[in-house]
Design a protein around this motif. Structure first.
Motif, PDB file in Angstrom:
ATOM      1  N   ARG A  50       0.821  -1.202   0.000  1.00  0.00           N
ATOM      2  CA  ARG A  50       0.000   0.000   0.000  1.00  0.00           C
ATOM      3  C   ARG A  50       0.862   1.262   0.000  1.00  0.00           C
ATOM      4  NH1 ARG A  50      -5.306   0.648   3.317  1.00  0.00           N
ATOM      5  NH2 ARG A  50      -5.891   2.704   2.611  1.00  0.00           N
ATOM      6  N   GLU A  73      -0.545  -5.499  -7.383  1.00  0.00           N
ATOM      7  CA  GLU A  73      -1.181  -6.560  -8.166  1.00  0.00           C
ATOM      8  C   GLU A  73      -0.197  -7.676  -8.513  1.00  0.00           C
ATOM      9  OE1 GLU A  73      -1.102  -3.348  -8.832  1.00  0.00           O
ATOM     10  OE2 GLU A  73      -0.689  -2.897 -10.949  1.00  0.00           O
ATOM     11  N   ALA A  76      -0.067  -9.885  -5.552  1.00  0.00           N
ATOM     12  CA  ALA A  76      -1.247 -10.753  -5.525  1.00  0.00           C
ATOM     13  C   ALA A  76      -1.048 -11.923  -6.481  1.00  0.00           C
ATOM     14  CB  ALA A  76      -2.493  -9.961  -5.905  1.00  0.00           C
ATOM     15  N   PHE A  84      -8.536  -8.053   4.662  1.00  0.00           N
ATOM     16  CA  PHE A  84      -8.462  -6.734   5.286  1.00  0.00           C
ATOM     17  C   PHE A  84      -9.176  -6.690   6.635  1.00  0.00           C
ATOM     18  CE2 PHE A  84      -7.144  -3.525   1.949  1.00  0.00           C
ATOM     19  CZ  PHE A  84      -6.722  -4.461   1.015  1.00  0.00           C
ATOM     20  N   VAL A  88     -13.143  -3.039   2.048  1.00  0.00           N
ATOM     21  CA  VAL A  88     -13.531  -1.774   1.437  1.00  0.00           C
ATOM     22  C   VAL A  88     -14.812  -1.935   0.616  1.00  0.00           C
ATOM     23  CG1 VAL A  88     -12.759   0.036  -0.153  1.00  0.00           C
ATOM     24  CG2 VAL A  88     -11.109  -1.103   1.351  1.00  0.00           C
ATOM     25  N   VAL A  93     -20.503  -1.912  -7.958  1.00  0.00           N
ATOM     26  CA  VAL A  93     -19.794  -3.026  -8.596  1.00  0.00           C
ATOM     27  C   VAL A  93     -20.291  -4.328  -7.977  1.00  0.00           C
ATOM     28  CG1 VAL A  93     -17.564  -4.112  -9.018  1.00  0.00           C
ATOM     29  CG2 VAL A  93     -17.754  -1.619  -9.019  1.00  0.00           C
ATOM     30  N   PHE A  98     -16.670  -8.345  -9.440  1.00  0.00           N
ATOM     31  CA  PHE A  98     -15.383  -8.073  -8.792  1.00  0.00           C
ATOM     32  C   PHE A  98     -14.600  -9.361  -8.569  1.00  0.00           C
ATOM     33  CE2 PHE A  98     -12.971  -7.601  -4.793  1.00  0.00           C
ATOM     34  CZ  PHE A  98     -12.102  -6.596  -5.187  1.00  0.00           C
ATOM     35  N   SER A 102     -11.103 -10.312 -10.375  1.00  0.00           N
ATOM     36  CA  SER A 102      -9.935 -10.563  -9.539  1.00  0.00           C
ATOM     37  C   SER A 102      -9.353 -11.947  -9.827  1.00  0.00           C
ATOM     38  CB  SER A 102     -10.363 -10.432  -8.070  1.00  0.00           C
ATOM     39  OG  SER A 102      -9.512 -11.166  -7.234  1.00  0.00           O
ATOM     40  N   ALA A 105      -7.773 -12.098 -13.254  1.00  0.00           N
ATOM     41  CA  ALA A 105      -6.515 -11.343 -13.321  1.00  0.00           C
ATOM     42  C   ALA A 105      -5.382 -12.181 -12.731  1.00  0.00           C
ATOM     43  CB  ALA A 105      -6.646 -10.020 -12.575  1.00  0.00           C
ATOM     44  N   VAL A 106      -5.658 -12.788 -11.593  1.00  0.00           N
ATOM     45  CA  VAL A 106      -4.629 -13.591 -10.927  1.00  0.00           C
ATOM     46  C   VAL A 106      -4.332 -14.857 -11.726  1.00  0.00           C
ATOM     47  CG1 VAL A 106      -4.254 -15.011  -8.877  1.00  0.00           C
ATOM     48  CG2 VAL A 106      -5.008 -12.647  -8.627  1.00  0.00           C
TER      49      VAL A 106
ATOM     50  N   ASP B 433      -8.425   3.805  -1.076  1.00  0.00           N
ATOM     51  CA  ASP B 433      -8.711   2.533  -0.396  1.00  0.00           C
ATOM     52  C   ASP B 433      -9.302   1.532  -1.381  1.00  0.00           C
ATOM     53  OD1 ASP B 433      -7.858   3.588   1.975  1.00  0.00           O
ATOM     54  OD2 ASP B 433      -9.872   4.062   2.707  1.00  0.00           O
ATOM     55  N   GLN B 434     -10.232   2.029  -2.222  1.00  0.00           N
ATOM     56  CA  GLN B 434     -10.852   1.140  -3.203  1.00  0.00           C
ATOM     57  C   GLN B 434      -9.818   0.657  -4.220  1.00  0.00           C
ATOM     58  OE1 GLN B 434     -13.935   3.654  -4.759  1.00  0.00           O
ATOM     59  NE2 GLN B 434     -15.430   2.996  -3.243  1.00  0.00           N
ATOM     60  N   PHE B 436      -6.584   0.385  -3.837  1.00  0.00           N
ATOM     61  CA  PHE B 436      -5.642  -0.568  -3.230  1.00  0.00           C
ATOM     62  C   PHE B 436      -6.307  -1.921  -3.024  1.00  0.00           C
ATOM     63  CE2 PHE B 436      -3.809  -2.451   0.695  1.00  0.00           C
ATOM     64  CZ  PHE B 436      -2.616  -2.853   0.123  1.00  0.00           C
ATOM     65  N   TYR B 437      -7.549  -1.902  -2.617  1.00  0.00           N
ATOM     66  CA  TYR B 437      -8.288  -3.157  -2.406  1.00  0.00           C
ATOM     67  C   TYR B 437      -8.327  -3.964  -3.710  1.00  0.00           C
ATOM     68  CZ  TYR B 437     -12.038  -6.149  -0.525  1.00  0.00           C
ATOM     69  OH  TYR B 437     -12.791  -7.206  -0.071  1.00  0.00           O
ATOM     70  N   CYS B 438      -8.654  -3.303  -4.796  1.00  0.00           N
ATOM     71  CA  CYS B 438      -8.692  -3.982  -6.099  1.00  0.00           C
ATOM     72  C   CYS B 438      -7.318  -4.519  -6.481  1.00  0.00           C
ATOM     73  CB  CYS B 438      -9.157  -3.030  -7.196  1.00  0.00           C
ATOM     74  SG  CYS B 438     -10.866  -2.517  -7.046  1.00  0.00           S
ATOM     75  N   ARG B 439      -6.318  -3.701  -6.271  1.00  0.00           N
ATOM     76  CA  ARG B 439      -4.972  -4.120  -6.680  1.00  0.00           C
ATOM     77  C   ARG B 439      -4.483  -5.277  -5.826  1.00  0.00           C
ATOM     78  NH1 ARG B 439      -1.110   0.922  -7.325  1.00  0.00           N
ATOM     79  NH2 ARG B 439       0.075  -0.566  -8.582  1.00  0.00           N
ATOM     80  N   GLN B 440      -4.832  -5.272  -4.548  1.00  0.00           N
ATOM     81  CA  GLN B 440      -4.453  -6.397  -3.694  1.00  0.00           C
ATOM     82  C   GLN B 440      -5.089  -7.672  -4.215  1.00  0.00           C
ATOM     83  OE1 GLN B 440      -5.010  -9.099  -1.372  1.00  0.00           O
ATOM     84  NE2 GLN B 440      -2.775  -8.890  -1.543  1.00  0.00           N
ATOM     85  N   ARG B 441      -6.205  -7.532  -4.910  1.00  0.00           N
ATOM     86  CA  ARG B 441      -6.877  -8.713  -5.457  1.00  0.00           C
ATOM     87  C   ARG B 441      -6.387  -9.027  -6.871  1.00  0.00           C
ATOM     88  NH1 ARG B 441      -7.577  -9.158  -0.565  1.00  0.00           N
ATOM     89  NH2 ARG B 441      -9.650  -9.120   0.362  1.00  0.00           N
ATOM     90  N   GLY B 442      -5.306  -8.384  -7.285  1.00  0.00           N
ATOM     91  CA  GLY B 442      -4.685  -8.735  -8.565  1.00  0.00           C
ATOM     92  C   GLY B 442      -5.130  -7.894  -9.744  1.00  0.00           C
ATOM     93  N   ILE B 443      -6.043  -6.937  -9.510  1.00  0.00           N
ATOM     94  CA  ILE B 443      -6.570  -6.132 -10.610  1.00  0.00           C
ATOM     95  C   ILE B 443      -5.657  -4.924 -10.819  1.00  0.00           C
ATOM     96  CG2 ILE B 443      -8.563  -4.811 -11.410  1.00  0.00           C
ATOM     97  CD1 ILE B 443     -10.262  -6.622  -9.492  1.00  0.00           C
ATOM     98  N   ALA B 444      -5.087  -4.790 -12.013  1.00  0.00           N
ATOM     99  CA  ALA B 444      -4.136  -3.711 -12.279  1.00  0.00           C
ATOM    100  C   ALA B 444      -4.825  -2.357 -12.127  1.00  0.00           C
ATOM    101  CB  ALA B 444      -3.561  -3.860 -13.686  1.00  0.00           C
ATOM    102  N   GLU B 445      -4.020  -1.349 -11.864  1.00  0.00           N
ATOM    103  CA  GLU B 445      -4.550  -0.041 -11.489  1.00  0.00           C
ATOM    104  C   GLU B 445      -5.563   0.510 -12.506  1.00  0.00           C
ATOM    105  OE1 GLU B 445      -1.498   2.786 -10.637  1.00  0.00           O
ATOM    106  OE2 GLU B 445      -2.846   4.005  -9.414  1.00  0.00           O
ATOM    107  N   LEU B 451     -13.188  -0.260 -13.258  1.00  0.00           N
ATOM    108  CA  LEU B 451     -14.180  -1.014 -12.478  1.00  0.00           C
ATOM    109  C   LEU B 451     -14.918  -0.093 -11.503  1.00  0.00           C
ATOM    110  CD1 LEU B 451     -14.976  -4.088 -11.964  1.00  0.00           C
ATOM    111  CD2 LEU B 451     -13.474  -3.945  -9.982  1.00  0.00           C
ATOM    112  N   ILE B 452     -14.144   0.706 -10.802  1.00  0.00           N
ATOM    113  CA  ILE B 452     -14.725   1.605  -9.800  1.00  0.00           C
ATOM    114  C   ILE B 452     -15.624   2.645 -10.477  1.00  0.00           C
ATOM    115  CG2 ILE B 452     -14.187   3.375  -8.065  1.00  0.00           C
ATOM    116  CD1 ILE B 452     -11.537   1.704  -7.573  1.00  0.00           C
TER     117      ILE B 452
END
Ligand code: ADP
Ligand code: MG
Lengths: 249, 485
Positions: A50, A73, A76, A84, A88, A93, A98, A102, A105-106, B433-434, B436-445, B451-452
């Motif tokens: 982050r 990403e 991930a 978390f 969030v 969406v 979502f 996700s 993507a992974v 926050d949104q 980062f949450y997406c990116r933590q799940r593997g979704i590129a920026e 998406l958002i």
């Protein structure tokens, strides 16, 4: 699997972690306990990449890769998952959209085929059933208006879908009643595997009755001040964290 | 899923991810009038179209009026003065006579539409979409006419309508947007070259979505379509227009007029997916989209609903509006506007409540990225006789980056004390926050932003006909490319 060496982290110039070390082997479950504000979430955010957390010294490796050099990403895709503490909300969406985006993507990053809508639904439904979640949760917007328990279950659902190498659970137990706690713990235990590790962050010992850790660490004053077996968790539950807060004499 | 719909989606999917995917130029012989604007050009256009005397007179009145009119100044957009003499006002693909069947269409033209993913083929027609395609200024194909004729629905180019049903044209053309309305609409009245015409007879529910795709191909060509839709008593029609234009360095003018008329108990749903060339990353080129759209709910219990997804154009200037004359009539405006790089948009709506118990609903979602700037400009006017009128307005702006701008300018005028007008507005930045949450799940920026933003726009996207909602979502993603990082 995960190696953290001498990690120093500052937020807005204020030092939060200073000299944090941790070594998690494959298949191991490590619990990190510590008082509020000791930096547990900071640790999880730094590992996940982050913005706003300055790593001023130290190294972190996941499976020999320099984790800190990677985008969130990419981490991930490399198998790092963070449940978390405060999931969030993403209004508008659909959760299904979502989760599928996700997952695909992974999967793509890992060289696997992407799942079509039907394959995804099948996979998600099977896991949701185990977590006591209804189909309706797929239609609702991501975490939007979810109760605390629903949010945490949704985190665990994502974890089971993404099948990470290393899962960090940040106070996934907080706000859960005993039934929900058991369901979440079952989800985690069902995922335990020789090549998958967990870092379970918790404030209370309670969760560790269900997810039995290999090692327990106490985080205070920016670093691990004590490590032990599962007994350490029970000891802390009795004595509290006060002893760890003052600098060692 | 329907194979034709799938084919359309695949076409879009194949193209998604490219910078501006419609930026190709088609090599077609065109029949072009000399450059510049004067009475002779107006006469030329009218003669080309074999128009009746009254229509030529109307055009000439408009032209003379136009000469005297100032440019509209209220919009918060800036651009150098338009050089009206440095443009062509008539450019038609040379095809001799109008094609009788789809096979007769110039193969080059067919290819263009294939690249655009427009379903002209019979099998795609089965998707239930009848398409009228306007190329530069001339309508080249109206598909599925037979089926519509069975229902008595007239769906054709406006040029054809002028020949086929001159009484309807004479009665309704200019009845919602008079030729004196504003400089752009007045110019359109003088030089409009084509556009679509729809008439849905009494009691008929139009059996399929009607759709027009507009495309500007020739260089230095203005596009001035004129669309007129009349829903007779108790009828229903859903109409969608899509727009694209090739990449060019100079700015091109698109000044369209759309008039809708809904009689007693009739409903018109009008959707736009506007993706004119927006200019490059530095703001060079792009379409000036200066459009006047207005619907009249003339009858009791009538309804007009505008949905627009405005992602393209260098400058967008449009205010699809409703005049709620009939008692209990309903007007709706659902809008998504995206400005990225140096795009500017000044858009919104006017809801004019004249009848009793008239209701209107406005949902506007503005997204601004890069140096993009946009303004929501809306007017809700409740006339003295509009007892019991209601309006609800919700205006949400989302900013991406720190160089973009959003403004909200709502005008509310109420002359009846029983009316209720509500206005809500929010402005927010895309949430870290949104992301980062997406990116933590593997979704590129960049995907995460799309998406958002799609989530932010959901209420509006839901208003689009199913087949086009998917395309619109992709467009949202494409138009935000390069907005982060
Ligand atoms: N984004 C942030 N901005 C400012 N301070 C922060 C931020 N994140 C954490 N902190 C501070 O860092 C310290 C550790 O917080 P945190 O990691 O959330 O602790 P824990 O999870 O153990 O309760 C706290 O003093 C907190 O206020
Ligand atoms: Mg915490």
């Amino acid at each position: 699997m995960l190696t953290i060496e001498n990690l120093h982290v500052a937020v807005d110039g204020r030092s939060i972690l200073s000299g944090f070390d941790l070594d998690v082997g494959p298949g191991e479950v490590h619990a990190i306990m510590g008082p509020n504000g000791s930096g547990k979430s900071t640790l999880s955010y730094v590992l996940a990449g982050r913005d706003g957390y300055d790593v001023t010294a130290g190294r972190v490796q996941l499976d020999g890769q320099d984790l800190l050099a990677m985008a969130p990403e990419e981490r991930a895709a490399a198998g790092l998952f963070l449940a978390f503490q405060y999931p969030v909300e993403i209004p508008g969406v659909a959760n299904a959209t979502f989760l599928r985006q996700s997952l695909n993507a992974v999967r793509k990053a890992r060289g696997l085929d992407e799942l079509d809508a039907m394959q995804f639904l099948k996979s998600a439904r099977a896991r949701m059933k185990l977590l006591g979640m209804t189909d309706e949760m797929l239609k609702r917007s991501v975490n939007t208006g979810f109760s605390g328990g629903e949010k945490k279950r949704n985190e665990v659902l994502q974890m089971t879908l993404l099948e990470p190498r290393l899962a960090i659970l940040d106070e996934t137990d907080s706000g859960l009643d005993v039934d929900a706690l058991r369901i979440v713990a079952d989800g985690v235990n069902g995922l335990r595997a020789p090549d998958r590790s967990f870092v379970v962050i918790t404030h209370y010992q309670r969760l560790l009755d269900y997810i039995v850790p290999d090692r327990v660490h106490i985080l205070a004053r920016g670093r691990i001040v004590r490590s032990g077996g599962e007994d350490l968790a029970r000891e802390v539950e009795r004595t509290g964290y006060a002893d760890y807060l003052a600098p060692a004499a | 899923m329907d194979s034709a719909v799938q084919a359309t989606r695949d076409a879009v999917e194949a193209l998604a991810g490219e910078k501006y995917k419609y930026g190709f130029v088609t090599d077609i012989e065109a029949d072009t009038a000399p450059k510049g604007l004067n009475e002779d050009i107006v006469r030329f256009i009218s003669a080309k179209k074999n128009e009746p005397e009254w229509l030529l007179d109307w055009r000439l009145k408009a032209f003379r009026h136009w000469l005297e009119m100032p440019e509209p100044q209220w919009a918060k957009v800036s651009f150098p003065p338009l050089d009206y003499q440095d443009a062509y006002y008539y450019s038609a693909p040379k095809v001799g006579k109008r094609p009788e069947s789809l096979d007769e269409i110039d193969p080059e033209l067919r290819k263009t539409y294939e690249k655009l993913g427009i379903p002209l083929k019979e099998q795609e027609i089965l998707a239930g979409v009848a398409v009228d395609a306007v190329f530069d200024s001339v309508s080249v194909a109206t598909t599925f006419k037979k089926k519509l004729e069975e229902y008595g629905v007239i769906f054709c180019s406006i040029s054809e309508a002028i020949q086929r049903c001159p009484e309807l044209i004479r009665k309704y053309l200019g009845s919602v947007v008079p030729y004196t309305d504003n400089k752009h609409a007045t110019l359109n009245s003088a030089v409009f070259t084509d556009g679509s015409f729809v008439y849905v007879p009494e009691g008929v529910r139009c059996p399929m979505e009607l759709s027009t795709y507009f495309r500007i191909n020739a260089a230095k060509t203005g596009q001035f379509e004129r669309t007129l839709i009349i829903a007779d008593r108790g009828s229903y029609v859903s109409y969608l227009e899509g727009c694209t234009a090739p990449m060019r360095d100079e700015n091109q003018l698109h000044a369209a007029v759309v008039e809708l008329v809904a009689l007693d108990d009739a409903e018109i749903k009008y959707s736009t997916v506007q993706n004119w060339y927006p200019g490059d990353e530095n703001g060079k080129g792009g379409i000036y989209n200066f459009v006047t759209k207005r619907g009249a709910c003339r009858g009791r219990n009538s309804k007009i609903s505008w949905t627009q997804v405005e992602t393209g154009s260098a400058i967008t200037w449009k205010y699809p509006s409703c005049i709620l004359q009939g008692d209990n009539s309903v007007g709706e405006f659902y809008s998504i506007a995206i400005t990225n790089n140096y795009q500017q948009a000044d858009t919104g709506t006017k809801m004019i409540h004249l009848g009793r118990n008239t209701r209107s609903r406005i949902i506007s979602k503005g997204i601004s990225a890069g140096h993009g700037a946009q303004t929501y400009r809306g007017l809700v006017r409740i006339a003295a006789k509009a007892a019991g009128a209601r309006n609800h307005t919700q205006c949400d702006s989302l900013l991406i980056g720190d160089r973009s701008a959003a403004h909200t300018v709502p005008y509310i005028e109420t002359r009846n004390r029983t009316a209720m007008v509500e206005h809500e507005a929010t402005t927010s930045k895309i949430n870290d926050d949104q992301l980062f949450y997406c990116r933590q799940r593997g979704i590129a920026e960049e995907e995460a932003v799309a998406l958002i933003v799609n989530g932010f726009c959901r209420e509006v996207l839901q208003q689009l006909p199913m087949e086009f909602a998917v395309e619109a979502q992709k467009l949202v993603a494409i138009s935000l490319e390069g907005s982060v990082g």
